[in-house]
Design a protein around this motif. Structure first.
Motif, short mmCIF file in Angstrom:
data_model
loop_
_atom_site.label_atom_id
_atom_site.label_comp_id
_atom_site.label_asym_id
_atom_site.label_seq_id
_atom_site.Cartn_x
_atom_site.Cartn_y
_atom_site.Cartn_z
N SER A 169 0.83 -1.21 0.00
CA SER A 169 0.00 0.00 0.00
C SER A 169 0.86 1.26 0.00
O SER A 169 0.52 2.25 -0.65
CB SER A 169 -0.93 0.00 1.21
OG SER A 169 -0.19 0.11 2.41
N THR A 172 2.37 1.56 -3.66
CA THR A 172 1.35 1.98 -4.63
C THR A 172 0.83 3.38 -4.33
O THR A 172 0.52 4.15 -5.24
CB THR A 172 0.18 0.99 -4.63
OG1 THR A 172 -0.35 0.88 -3.29
CG2 THR A 172 0.61 -0.38 -5.11
N THR A 176 1.10 6.47 -7.08
CA THR A 176 -0.12 7.13 -7.58
C THR A 176 -0.37 8.49 -6.96
O THR A 176 -1.40 9.13 -7.25
CB THR A 176 -1.34 6.23 -7.32
OG1 THR A 176 -1.45 5.97 -5.91
CG2 THR A 176 -1.21 4.91 -8.06
N GLU A 315 -6.99 5.86 -8.42
CA GLU A 315 -5.95 4.89 -8.05
C GLU A 315 -5.33 5.24 -6.70
O GLU A 315 -5.10 4.37 -5.85
CB GLU A 315 -4.86 4.85 -9.12
CG GLU A 315 -5.31 4.29 -10.46
CD GLU A 315 -6.01 5.34 -11.31
OE1 GLU A 315 -6.11 6.51 -10.84
OE2 GLU A 315 -6.47 5.00 -12.41
N SER A 319 -5.48 3.13 -3.18
CA SER A 319 -4.28 2.69 -2.46
C SER A 319 -4.30 3.18 -1.02
O SER A 319 -3.86 2.47 -0.10
CB SER A 319 -3.03 3.19 -3.16
OG SER A 319 -2.96 4.61 -3.15
#
Length: 341
Positions: A169, A172, A176, A315, A319
């Motif tokens: 997490s 990502t 993003t 996104e 996340s």
């Protein structure tokens, strides 16, 4: 529970059976409600002070564009020292005297404590609140590894699964993040290491410190006073090293009464976190405390996005939500983890 035959005959004989049956449930329900209200009230107070502290610091550093995070930390700790000292001198609380032996024992963990506060300030300057809460999960990973290597503690598969989800997490979330800032991420990474180091060393230092006190004990008020008092000379030194004095002399913010009100309020919030966390722990326990701490990140992240109008994408939002759930999953896994012998 069924009453005994003697009690039943006595109650039926004097005609008070129905009245007694009404009184007993009433008294017990009052006791239950009272305990539940204490736990609920302390939990709400802890969540409110914790969320408010992060949001107010973010507001001071970003919205006011205040570029003296160390000075802000120093002022907040000064308020905590002043309030605890006043309460101690008035006899409302008891604190241990700050002897040189006690200071020498506590100083190493205090250096980590100051570094933890300062890096948190610097990361909030550059990163939005939601990403800070997700990246803080990395602290759990570092702490778990530290427990394994330093204290030979083993974790079960659910804990390691949660830690793996936290790492995913965080990665990502950074990829993003539309407002990605390398400097902010560097400060937050350092903050994770310092926070983990603080939690790993605090317990051992607390046990050692108790042995050098006059009473043989070190209560929470003494630890708050010790931590914040020792941070003052170190904070002054860092203010000079980072050349914040020139900035403070030039910035017009110190001439705004509203700015002083906000940073003073943040100082009271810092002290409130210390007291409400202790209150909540006494009313519930460490397991409930850790779970509520993880759940607390969810409204904080949402509030940070909307209050500061953070640019985000589907996104990145996914996340962030994934990271928050990973934190909750980690807390639940730690709660159910079998104790080590």
């Amino acid at each position: 529970m069924k009453p005994s035959s003697n009690d039943e005959q006595l109650d039926m004989g004097n005609g008070k059976l129905d009245k007694n049956r009404e009184k007993i449930p009433s008294n017990s329900s009052i006791r239950v409600v009272k305990v539940q209200n204490q736990a609920l009230l302390s939990g709400l107070a802890y969540c409110l002070s914790s969320c408010s502290m992060i949001l107010v610091n973010k507001f001071v550093l970003s919205s006011y564009d205040f570029n003296a995070g160390i000075s802000l930390m120093l002022y907040q700790n000064l308020i905590s020292v002043s309030i605890v000292s006043i309460l101690s001198l008035s006899g409302l609380i008891s604190t241990e005297p700050l002897t040189w032996i006690l200071i020498k024992v506590w100083l190493p963990v205090n250096v980590i404590f100051v570094g933890m506060l300062i890096t948190s300030m610097f990361s909030l300057k550059y990163i939005n609140v939601a990403m800070v809460t997700v990246l803080k999960n990395v602290t759990n990973v570092i702490t778990a590894l530290g427990e394994m290597y330093l204290f030979k503690k083993h974790h079960d598969s659910k804990v390691w699964t949660a830690l793996f989800l936290m790492i995913i997490s965080a990665i990502t979330g950074g990829i993003t993040d539309l407002a990605f800032n390398a400097t902010g991420y560097a400060w937050q990474t350092l903050n994770c290491f310092l926070t983990a180091s603080y939690s790993l060393t605090l317990r051992r230092v607390m046990d050692t410190a108790k042995q050098v006190t006059k009473s043989g004990n070190l209560n929470e008020f003494s630890m708050v006073l010790l931590n914040n008092a020792l941070s003052l000379p170190l904070g002054i030194f860092l203010v000079i090293v980072f050349n914040e004095v020139d900035y403070l002399l030039q910035t017009p913010l110190l001439r705004l009464p509203s700015f002083w009100m906000v940073i003073t309020f943040s100082g009271f919030l810092g002290l409130a976190i210390s007291f409400t966390s202790m209150w909540f722990l006494h009313q519930t326990g460490a397991t409930t405390y850790s779970l509520v701490g993880s759940l607390n990140k969810i409204p904080l992240s949402v509030a940070g996005i909307f209050l500061f109008k953070v640019p985000t994408s589907l996104e990145n939002s996914a996340s962030i939500f994934f990271g928050l759930l990973a934190g909750v999953f980690f807390a639940r896994a730690k709660i159910r983890e079998k104790p080590q012998s």
